[in-house]
Design a protein around this motif. Sequence first.
Motif, PDB file in Angstrom:
ATOM      1  N   VAL A 121      -6.014   0.762  11.695  1.00  8.37           N
ATOM      2  CA  VAL A 121      -5.550   1.409  10.468  1.00  8.37           C
ATOM      3  C   VAL A 121      -4.037   1.269  10.477  1.00  8.37           C
ATOM      4  O   VAL A 121      -3.362   1.742  11.385  1.00  8.37           O
ATOM      5  N   PHE A 122      -3.503   0.590   9.486  1.00  7.55           N
ATOM      6  CA  PHE A 122      -2.074   0.312   9.415  1.00  7.55           C
ATOM      7  C   PHE A 122      -1.410   1.259   8.415  1.00  7.55           C
ATOM      8  O   PHE A 122      -1.747   1.259   7.235  1.00  7.55           O
ATOM      9  N   VAL A 123      -0.476   2.052   8.897  1.00  9.95           N
ATOM     10  CA  VAL A 123       0.244   3.014   8.067  1.00  9.95           C
ATOM     11  C   VAL A 123       1.437   2.307   7.440  1.00  9.95           C
ATOM     12  O   VAL A 123       2.187   1.600   8.127  1.00  9.95           O
ATOM     13  N   ALA A 124       1.624   2.493   6.163  1.00 10.44           N
ATOM     14  CA  ALA A 124       2.731   1.862   5.442  1.00 10.44           C
ATOM     15  C   ALA A 124       4.069   2.257   6.053  1.00 10.44           C
ATOM     16  O   ALA A 124       4.294   3.415   6.396  1.00 10.44           O
ATOM     17  N   GLY A 125       4.941   1.272   6.255  1.00 17.61           N
ATOM     18  CA  GLY A 125       6.275   1.517   6.771  1.00 17.61           C
ATOM     19  C   GLY A 125       6.377   1.628   8.277  1.00 17.61           C
ATOM     20  O   GLY A 125       7.462   1.823   8.809  1.00 17.61           O
ATOM     21  N   LYS A 126       5.268   1.489   8.994  1.00 13.96           N
ATOM     22  CA  LYS A 126       5.269   1.624  10.448  1.00 13.96           C
ATOM     23  C   LYS A 126       4.944   0.268  11.091  1.00 13.96           C
ATOM     24  O   LYS A 126       4.065  -0.448  10.621  1.00 13.96           O
ATOM     25  N   VAL A 127       5.634  -0.069  12.174  1.00 15.58           N
ATOM     26  CA  VAL A 127       5.346  -1.295  12.913  1.00 15.58           C
ATOM     27  C   VAL A 127       4.159  -1.025  13.833  1.00 15.58           C
ATOM     28  O   VAL A 127       4.131  -0.024  14.551  1.00 15.58           O
ATOM     29  N   HIS A 128       3.165  -1.911  13.803  1.00 17.07           N
ATOM     30  CA  HIS A 128       1.963  -1.773  14.617  1.00 17.07           C
ATOM     31  C   HIS A 128       1.808  -3.005  15.505  1.00 17.07           C
ATOM     32  O   HIS A 128       1.644  -4.104  14.989  1.00 17.07           O
ATOM     33  N   PRO A 129       1.840  -2.849  16.830  1.00 10.84           N
ATOM     34  CA  PRO A 129       1.583  -3.992  17.701  1.00 10.84           C
ATOM     35  C   PRO A 129       0.102  -4.362  17.658  1.00 10.84           C
ATOM     36  O   PRO A 129      -0.759  -3.478  17.679  1.00 10.84           O
ATOM     37  N   VAL A 130      -0.198  -5.654  17.547  1.00  7.61           N
ATOM     38  CA  VAL A 130      -1.579  -6.125  17.503  1.00  7.61           C
ATOM     39  C   VAL A 130      -1.720  -7.377  18.363  1.00  7.61           C
ATOM     40  O   VAL A 130      -0.744  -8.063  18.647  1.00  7.61           O
TER      41      VAL A 130
ATOM     42  N   SER B 157       0.831  -1.200   0.000  1.00 10.02           N
ATOM     43  CA  SER B 157       0.000   0.000   0.000  1.00 10.02           C
ATOM     44  C   SER B 157       0.865   1.251   0.000  1.00 10.02           C
ATOM     45  O   SER B 157       1.835   1.333   0.736  1.00 10.02           O
ATOM     46  N   PRO B 158       0.522   2.249  -0.804  1.00  9.86           N
ATOM     47  CA  PRO B 158       1.307   3.477  -0.803  1.00  9.86           C
ATOM     48  C   PRO B 158       1.143   4.298   0.481  1.00  9.86           C
ATOM     49  O   PRO B 158       2.019   5.055   0.844  1.00  9.86           O
ATOM     50  N   THR B 159       0.019   4.147   1.192  1.00 10.12           N
ATOM     51  CA  THR B 159      -0.196   4.972   2.375  1.00 10.12           C
ATOM     52  C   THR B 159      -0.667   4.188   3.597  1.00 10.12           C
ATOM     53  O   THR B 159      -0.041   4.239   4.633  1.00 10.12           O
ATOM     54  N   SER B 160      -1.799   3.488   3.486  1.00 13.76           N
ATOM     55  CA  SER B 160      -2.329   2.781   4.649  1.00 13.76           C
ATOM     56  C   SER B 160      -3.326   1.697   4.239  1.00 13.76           C
ATOM     57  O   SER B 160      -3.759   1.635   3.095  1.00 13.76           O
ATOM     58  N   PHE B 161      -3.690   0.881   5.230  1.00 12.29           N
ATOM     59  CA  PHE B 161      -4.682  -0.175   5.060  1.00 12.29           C
ATOM     60  C   PHE B 161      -5.613  -0.137   6.268  1.00 12.29           C
ATOM     61  O   PHE B 161      -5.150  -0.176   7.414  1.00 12.29           O
ATOM     62  N   THR B 162      -6.915  -0.045   6.030  1.00 12.01           N
ATOM     63  CA  THR B 162      -7.895  -0.038   7.109  1.00 12.01           C
ATOM     64  C   THR B 162      -8.558  -1.403   7.178  1.00 12.01           C
ATOM     65  O   THR B 162      -9.243  -1.813   6.239  1.00 12.01           O
ATOM     66  N   LEU B 163      -8.343  -2.090   8.299  1.00  7.76           N
ATOM     67  CA  LEU B 163      -8.965  -3.394   8.515  1.00  7.76           C
ATOM     68  C   LEU B 163     -10.371  -3.214   9.076  1.00  7.76           C
ATOM     69  O   LEU B 163     -11.319  -3.840   8.629  1.00  7.76           O
ATOM     70  N   ASP B 164     -10.506  -2.366  10.089  1.00  7.70           N
ATOM     71  CA  ASP B 164     -11.790  -2.047  10.701  1.00  7.70           C
ATOM     72  C   ASP B 164     -11.651  -0.721  11.443  1.00  7.70           C
ATOM     73  O   ASP B 164     -10.616  -0.063  11.333  1.00  7.70           O
ATOM     74  N   LYS B 165     -12.663  -0.333  12.228  1.00  8.78           N
ATOM     75  CA  LYS B 165     -12.609   0.989  12.857  1.00  8.78           C
ATOM     76  C   LYS B 165     -11.533   1.114  13.926  1.00  8.78           C
ATOM     77  O   LYS B 165     -11.181   2.212  14.315  1.00  8.78           O
TER      78      LYS B 165
END
Length: 84
Positions: free
Chosen positions: A15-24, A4-12
């Motif tokens: 929201v995962f920002v490209a290039g950033k690590v997200h703990p889930v 993705s060039p910017t982000s991916f929204t799974l649900d409300k």
Amino acid sequence: VLLSPTSFTLDKGHVFVAGKVHPVCGNTYRMLQETRFAPLFEFIGDFQTHYGIFEGCGKSIPFGESGKSSSSSSSSSSSKGKCC
């Protein structure tokens, strides 16, 4: 998020920002890794350590309840806190 060039929204709550690590939590990890979304992500870690509930994870219904009253006690009590 790899493709993705910017982000991916799974649900409300996710929201995962490209290039950033997200703990889930484990449920979200599996929803991404074990589905068609897997090629969009790089997965880090395993299930050896439990870190608890992350922000936006497991404290509310991820998509909302369309057509249902928010005062319904049977659905609201059974959905709270389910994450890991």
